[in-house]
Design an enzyme around this catalytic site. Structure first.
Site, PDB file in Angstrom:
ATOM      1  CB  CYS A 127      -0.888   0.002   1.232  1.00  0.00           C
ATOM      2  SG  CYS A 127      -1.907  -1.471   1.370  1.00  0.00           S
ATOM      3  CB  SER A 128       3.511   1.871  -2.221  1.00  0.00           C
ATOM      4  OG  SER A 128       2.942   1.921  -3.510  1.00  0.00           O
ATOM      5  CB  ALA A 129      -0.255   5.885  -3.309  1.00  0.00           C
ATOM      6  N   PRO A 130       1.538   7.847  -1.284  1.00  0.00           N
ATOM      7  CG  PRO A 130       1.997  10.053  -0.651  1.00  0.00           C
ATOM      8  CD  PRO A 130       1.362   8.776  -0.161  1.00  0.00           C
ATOM      9  N   GLY A 131       4.228   7.176  -1.770  1.00  0.00           N
ATOM     10  CA  GLY A 131       5.587   6.723  -2.045  1.00  0.00           C
ATOM     11  C   GLY A 131       6.680   7.220  -1.109  1.00  0.00           C
ATOM     12  CE  LYS A 163       5.374   4.557   6.145  1.00  0.00           C
ATOM     13  NZ  LYS A 163       4.287   5.418   5.631  1.00  0.00           N
ATOM     14  CG  ASP A 190      -2.190   2.985  -2.966  1.00  0.00           C
ATOM     15  OD1 ASP A 190      -1.611   3.184  -1.881  1.00  0.00           O
ATOM     16  OD2 ASP A 190      -3.410   3.203  -3.134  1.00  0.00           O
ATOM     17  CG  ASP A 195       2.191   2.713   5.566  1.00  0.00           C
ATOM     18  OD1 ASP A 195       1.723   2.701   6.715  1.00  0.00           O
ATOM     19  OD2 ASP A 195       2.451   3.762   4.945  1.00  0.00           O
ATOM     20  CB  CYS A 246      -0.607   6.532  10.722  1.00  0.00           C
ATOM     21  SG  CYS A 246      -1.873   6.651   9.466  1.00  0.00           S
TER      22      CYS A 246
HETATM   23  C1  LIG Z   1      -1.135   4.702   4.901  1.00  0.00           C
HETATM   24  S1  LIG Z   1      -1.419   4.922   3.206  1.00  0.00           S
HETATM   25  C2  LIG Z   1       0.133   4.507   2.475  1.00  0.00           C
HETATM   26  C3  LIG Z   1       1.216   5.570   2.573  1.00  0.00           C
HETATM   27  C4  LIG Z   1       2.494   5.197   1.845  1.00  0.00           C
HETATM   28  N1  LIG Z   1       2.978   3.890   2.275  1.00  0.00           N
HETATM   29  C5  LIG Z   1       3.600   6.221   2.002  1.00  0.00           C
HETATM   30  O1  LIG Z   1       4.473   6.026   2.850  1.00  0.00           O
HETATM   31  O2  LIG Z   1       3.625   7.206   1.268  1.00  0.00           O
HETATM   32  C6  LIG Z   1      -2.438   3.533   2.834  1.00  0.00           C
HETATM   33  C7  LIG Z   1      -2.695   3.304   1.360  1.00  0.00           C
HETATM   34  O3  LIG Z   1      -3.360   2.047   1.195  1.00  0.00           O
HETATM   35  C8  LIG Z   1      -4.109   2.100   0.009  1.00  0.00           C
HETATM   36  N2  LIG Z   1      -5.036   0.955   0.072  1.00  0.00           N
HETATM   37  C9  LIG Z   1      -6.200   0.861   0.739  1.00  0.00           C
HETATM   38  N3  LIG Z   1      -6.737  -0.362   0.588  1.00  0.00           N
HETATM   39  C10 LIG Z   1      -5.884  -1.068  -0.203  1.00  0.00           C
HETATM   40  C11 LIG Z   1      -5.891  -2.393  -0.739  1.00  0.00           C
HETATM   41  N4  LIG Z   1      -6.893  -3.230  -0.472  1.00  0.00           N
HETATM   42  N5  LIG Z   1      -4.853  -2.771  -1.513  1.00  0.00           N
HETATM   43  C12 LIG Z   1      -3.848  -1.921  -1.787  1.00  0.00           C
HETATM   44  N6  LIG Z   1      -3.801  -0.663  -1.316  1.00  0.00           N
HETATM   45  C13 LIG Z   1      -4.804  -0.233  -0.531  1.00  0.00           C
HETATM   46  C14 LIG Z   1      -4.710   3.482   0.053  1.00  0.00           C
HETATM   47  O4  LIG Z   1      -5.065   3.921  -1.242  1.00  0.00           O
HETATM   48  C15 LIG Z   1      -3.583   4.317   0.673  1.00  0.00           C
HETATM   49  O5  LIG Z   1      -2.849   4.976  -0.314  1.00  0.00           O
END
Ligand SMILES: C[S@@+](CC[C@H](N)C(=O)[O-])C[C@H]1O[C@@H](n2cnc3c(N)ncnc32)[C@H](O)[C@@H]1O
Lengths: 181, 389
Positions: free
Chosen positions: B169-173, B175, B193, B237, B294
């Site tokens: 779950c990487s957006a916006p990146g 990490k 993501d 994440d 978080c």
């Molecule tokens: C906490 S944020 C990630 C922040 C990111 N790791 C960073 O450090 O920039 C959680 C992310 O999980 C994504 N998400 C939610 N459900 C998901 C799923 N079932 N599979 C993949 N990604 C998912 C969301 O779109 C969101 O961008």
């Protein structure tokens, strides 16, 4: 995703050749570390190691967003538009560069042409309409463009005249992040 | 004597504040200051009600935070949520060095310092005459705007050069790009993501920072490892309720109710099992999964980790992080595996960073226990059945 056709390769390489020499384009493909390739995906050209490309192939077209580095995009009319995302590969190999003074950084990063009053340095023997990389005085690549004047002409140009036409700049990461990829 | 009724509504904030102080005083010296007619619980209920009122939380969340903290700490936590965390940035070591970056920014009039002993790449920005998210150095990818706590799970993951890593779950990146820097742009990262819109910012950040070893894809995390598996490490994440980042998003205070927390918890459990299944236990350099959120809700943290421990062949290992509070091994009526003390919690009032939770697993086997201790009646014994996935 698929390899580029001969026609596409030609158009693409011609565009690259405006900034880096054909020998250096070859270097992008003949690398000692691993084998690298260019691939077309959703009209965009991506540059990646074969290993990354093969793994990217596991994803459905719809779900694959990007892999390796996006160099730019083919327009509807078959022209190739180079993106600022290619900058990291162009800058180290670029033959011709212009350096903008600190007072000109912001202006260029908002998409404006480089003016003589902002010009810090320019590679000797740059000819008119040559592809150039735009750098800050501390050698940070900021974007690229096309010379509006040769090095000779720049010397005599008046402060408000354009020396480099803007093509792409890293300010687009803020201005057009949405439409870029 | 403190008048605990009538309930003050609509809130007259000054009155509420005064009554909060008074109630705390009574609770601090209960024998002497109490109204003999009232029980301790009456005062606690009143306090919770007043705090929810004063700080704008719904009753459910205030109850949850009361379960987590004693009164003194609860107030510190609520106060910390009212102020912003410091602006912090991470040097992108693919393009710059912290010393050079600091100098370049100082030359622009930025006032900054290293973030702390624990990081070689973080900087804390005290004030800046220029927008810190628009300097030429930023645009050229020399740094990422990144909260301190968001650096920790990447340090815990400790990806090595040439590994194959999934950031589920990487957006916006924030990490992903840090992982790439630690891997020195070698090997391969799959940055996924589910949200296509957010993938744009992710892709832009990857390019801006000069990350070249990454595939960006937009799948539901649960589709792994079906699409691609055999990773050396996976970072999850997870999407969460955001109870650790209330100072950034105050809507959490009133929005989040029990069913939101439980829905998050459910998704987190599913994603964590997928994350574990995506790792190759036989990886010669890795075999690790880092789970983080978080949120500071036990339902989204320890409970999720405990769930995975029961269903997969994994164990918890040290996060390698120097600070942070130990995770809960018991919480109210819940009991968790004793190794949950290896997980780490971060709090805004204690660490001056977003509330965060980090757990690190080592995968022991690619076999999936069919059911947690299937009871076989005939043999009158607990047998574990293993199936290949
Ligand atoms: C906490 S944020 C990630 C922040 C990111 N790791 C960073 O450090 O920039 C959680 C992310 O999980 C994504 N998400 C939610 N459900 C998901 C799923 N079932 N599979 C993949 N990604 C998912 C969301 O779109 C969101 O961008």
């Amino acid at each position: 995703m698929r390899p580029l056709t001969a026609e596409e390769t030609k158009t693409f390489f011609e565009k690259l050749a405006k900034y880096i020499s054909p020998e250096n384009i070859k270097l992008l493909l003949d690398r000692p570390d691993a084998s690298y390739c260019f691939r077309l995906h959703k009209d965009r050209v991506f540059y990646a190691s074969e290993k990354i490309m093969l793994t990217a192939n596991n994803f459905a077209r719809k779900e694959l967003v990007s892999f390796g580095t996006c160099f730019g995009k083919f327009t509807k009319t078959g022209k190739f538009r180079l993106y600022m995302t290619a900058l990291d590969y162009l800058a180290p190999y670029a033959q011709f560069k212009v350096w903008v003074k600190p007072n000109g950084e912001q202006s260029f990063l908002y998409g404006n042409h480089v003016l003589k009053s902002h010009l810090g340095r320019i590679t000797d023997s740059t000819s008119k309409y040559q592809g150039v990389i735009v750098m800050s005085m501390s050698d940070v690549p900021l974007g690229f463009g096309v010379s509006a004047k040769s090095t000779q002409e720049c010397r005599r140009a008046d402060p408000s005249s354009i020396v480099t036409f803007h093509q792409a700049d890293v300010g687009e990461y803020l201005r057009t992040e949405e439409t870029l990829l | 004597m403190l008048n605990i009724s009538p309930r003050l509504e609509p809130p007259d904030l000054q009155l509420v504040h005064q009554r909060i102080k008074d109630t705390i005083a009574v609770l601090g010296n209960f024998k002497r200051l109490r109204d003999p007619e009232r029980k301790r619980k009456d005062y606690l209920d009143l306090l919770r009600h007043d705090l929810a009122n004063y700080y704008n939380y719904n009753d459910y969340l205030m109850q949850k935070f009361t379960d987590l903290f004693d009164i003194k700490e609860l107030i510190e936590f609520l106060e910390a949520n009212e102020v912003e965390r410091p602006v912090t940035i991470r040097t992108n070591t693919l393009k710059s060095r912290r010393r050079d970056l600091a100098q370049a920014l100082i030359n622009r009039g930025v006032n900054l310092d290293p973030i702390g002993e624990w990081s070689k790449v973080g900087l804390i920005v005290f004030d800046s005459p220029v927008p810190i998210g628009a300097t030429p150095e930023y645009l050229a990818g020399h740094y990422m705007l990144q909260g301190a706590s968001s650096m920790l799970p990447v340090m815990a993951l400790a990806a090595q050069p040439n590994e194959k890593v999934l950031d589920m779950c990487s957006a916006p990146g924030g990490k992903t790009t840090y992982i790439a820097a630690l891997m020195k742009n070698t090997g391969m990262i799959v940055a996924n993501d589910v949200n296509k819109e957010r993938c744009k910012a992710l892709t832009a950040n990857i390019h801006r920072l000069g990350v070249v070893n990454t595939i960006v894809c937009s799948e539901n995390g649960r589709q792994f490892p079906k699409i691609v598996g055999g990773f050396d490490r996976v970072l999850l994440d997870a999407p969460c309720s955001g109870t650790g980042v209330i100072s950034k998003d105050a809507s959490v205070k009133s929005n989040k109710v029990e069913k939101d927390i439980l829905r998050c918890s459910h998704i987190q459990k599913e994603l964590l099992l997928s994350a574990i299944d995506s790792v190759d236990a036989r990886s010669s350099t890795g075999g690790y999964i880092v789970y983080c959120t978080c949120s500071i809700m036990v339902e989204e943290d320890e409970w999720v980790v405990d769930y995975a421990l029961k269903r997969r062949s994994v164990k918890l290992v040290s996060t390698g992080l120097e600070f942070g509070r130990e995770g809960f091994t018991k919480f109210k009526e819940r009991r968790f595996h004793p190794t949950l003390k290896l997980t780490r919690r971060y709090y805004p009032h204690e660490h001056n960073m977003d509330g965060f939770f980090v757990a690190k697993f080592k995968k022991l086997s690619n076999l999936i226990p069919a059911k947690e201790g299937v009871y076989c009646r005939k043999a009158k014994a607990i047998i574990f059945t293993f199936t290949l996935y």
